[in-house]
Design an enzyme around this catalytic site. Structure first.
Site, PDB file in Angstrom:
ATOM      1  N   GLY A 141       0.799  -1.222   0.000  1.00  0.00           N
ATOM      2  CA  GLY A 141       0.000   0.000   0.000  1.00  0.00           C
ATOM      3  C   GLY A 141       0.827   1.265   0.000  1.00  0.00           C
ATOM      4  N   ASP A 175       0.775   2.908  -3.507  1.00  0.00           N
ATOM      5  CA  ASP A 175      -0.522   3.543  -3.767  1.00  0.00           C
ATOM      6  C   ASP A 175      -0.652   4.826  -2.955  1.00  0.00           C
ATOM      7  OD1 ASP A 175      -1.200   1.334  -5.392  1.00  0.00           O
ATOM      8  OD2 ASP A 175      -1.914   0.229  -3.642  1.00  0.00           O
TER       9      ASP A 175
END
Length: 319
Positions: free
Chosen positions: A258, A261
């Site tokens: 993550g 992102d």
């Protein structure tokens, strides 16, 4: 139709995170979260106050309902999410690690999202957005999702919206490394902004230095390339400027999934707000560093006040 700042598309899955370290087959207890590179970006931008939307298909099952509920709670627009009565929502399981990257196992073959095709494209929904963020994952999932991606990208370029592209390489989803490189680059060179990690850039271009990787895409018409360098920060280059922005110091890395992102969230938000390029990259570094300090894929993504406070008090590392 509600106007959107950013729209994205792809596959979301239910994710079960092990509560204790160890091999996945020995874990007894898991915590359920939401996983998906594109949903991570949509959630992160929504937390910063942007109107974000996500397009996909989910199954008419508990996992599909969970995904829709979570995105609703995060104020992500889901007007272009179709419910599939035939195929299920995918899921994944992820190990808990003390150090390094977690083990992730996917259960996504034949999922509802893999049948999202060009015929599902809703013209008005994408026209309402001023920016498209896409990743290389839908290009790998199936022929259906690749055709959908082609339709979306073509449309957004036609109407003059900006496009960002994160390769997000998933080699296990491709039939060969060569196919992955060729298809990813076919899409990447049509984007305005490309955000590869340094190892991804090496695979996709054959070059090792950030400057050469960036030049590969700039020479093919991309406007801006920003290369994620991990704890060394990020390198950026366009036709008039280039530089390296230092990373933020992180005392303890909990989970790296993550982070890329989160970086995209910070960078896209800065570009949409017309920040100086170095400031936009710095914001990407900040959210990326916040992301690695929490176990869920997007748990560490901040709201605007949290981001400003973090950037004010945290220390950047050395370039």
């Amino acid at each position: 139709m509600q106007s959107l700042d950013v729209v994205t598309f792809g596959e979301a899955m239910a994710m079960f995170i092990a509560e204790n370290p160890g091999p996945l087959h020995e874990v007894k207890h898991f915590t359920r979260e939401l996983a998906g590179a594109e949903t991570n970006v949509a959630i992160g931008l929504a937390r910063l106050g942007f109107k974000s939307g996500w397009a996909s298909r989910v199954g008419s099952d508990a996992f599909g309902k969970f995904i829709m509920k979570r995105l609703g709670e995060e104020n992500v627009n889901v007007d272009h999410v179709l419910t599939d009565e035939r195929f299920p929502t995918g899921f994944q399981i992820k190990s808990k690690v003390i150090d390094g990257d977690p083990e992730v196992q996917y259960f996504r073959k034949g999922s509802a999202a893999s049948f999202m095709d060009a015929e599902n494209f809703q013209h008005q929904y994408f026209t309402s957005a001023r920016h498209l963020h896409m990743t290389g994952i839908p290009l790998a999932i199936s022929g259906h999702t690749r055709r959908f991606a082609e339709r979306v990208l073509s449309h957004m370029k036609e109407i003059g919206s900006t496009v960002s592209f994160d390769p997000n390489l998933r080699p296990t989803l491709w039939t060969s490394k060569q196919e992955m490189i060729e298809v990813i680059n076919q899409f990447a060179v049509k984007a305005d902004y490309v955000f590869p990690g340094i190892s991804e850039g090496e695979i996709l271009t054959g070059f090792k230095s950030p400057r050469d990787i960036a030049s590969f895409y700039l020479d093919k018409g991309v406007e801006l390339v920003v290369i994620k360098l991990g704890d060394k920060g990020a390198f950026y280059k366009n036709s008039i400027e280039e530089g390296t922005v230092a990373a933020y110091e992180v005392k303890e890395v909990v989970d790296t999934v993550g982070a890329g992102d989160g970086f995209a969230v910070g960078l896209i938000s800065g570009l949409l707000e017309n920040l100086q390029l170095e400031e936009a990259v710095l914001r990407g570094n900040a959210i990326g560093s916040m992301a690695v300090q929490t176990p869920g894929d997007n748990d560490g993504y901040p709201n605007r006040n949290e981001l400003m406070e973090y950037m004010k008090v945290q220390v950047q590392g050395v370039k």
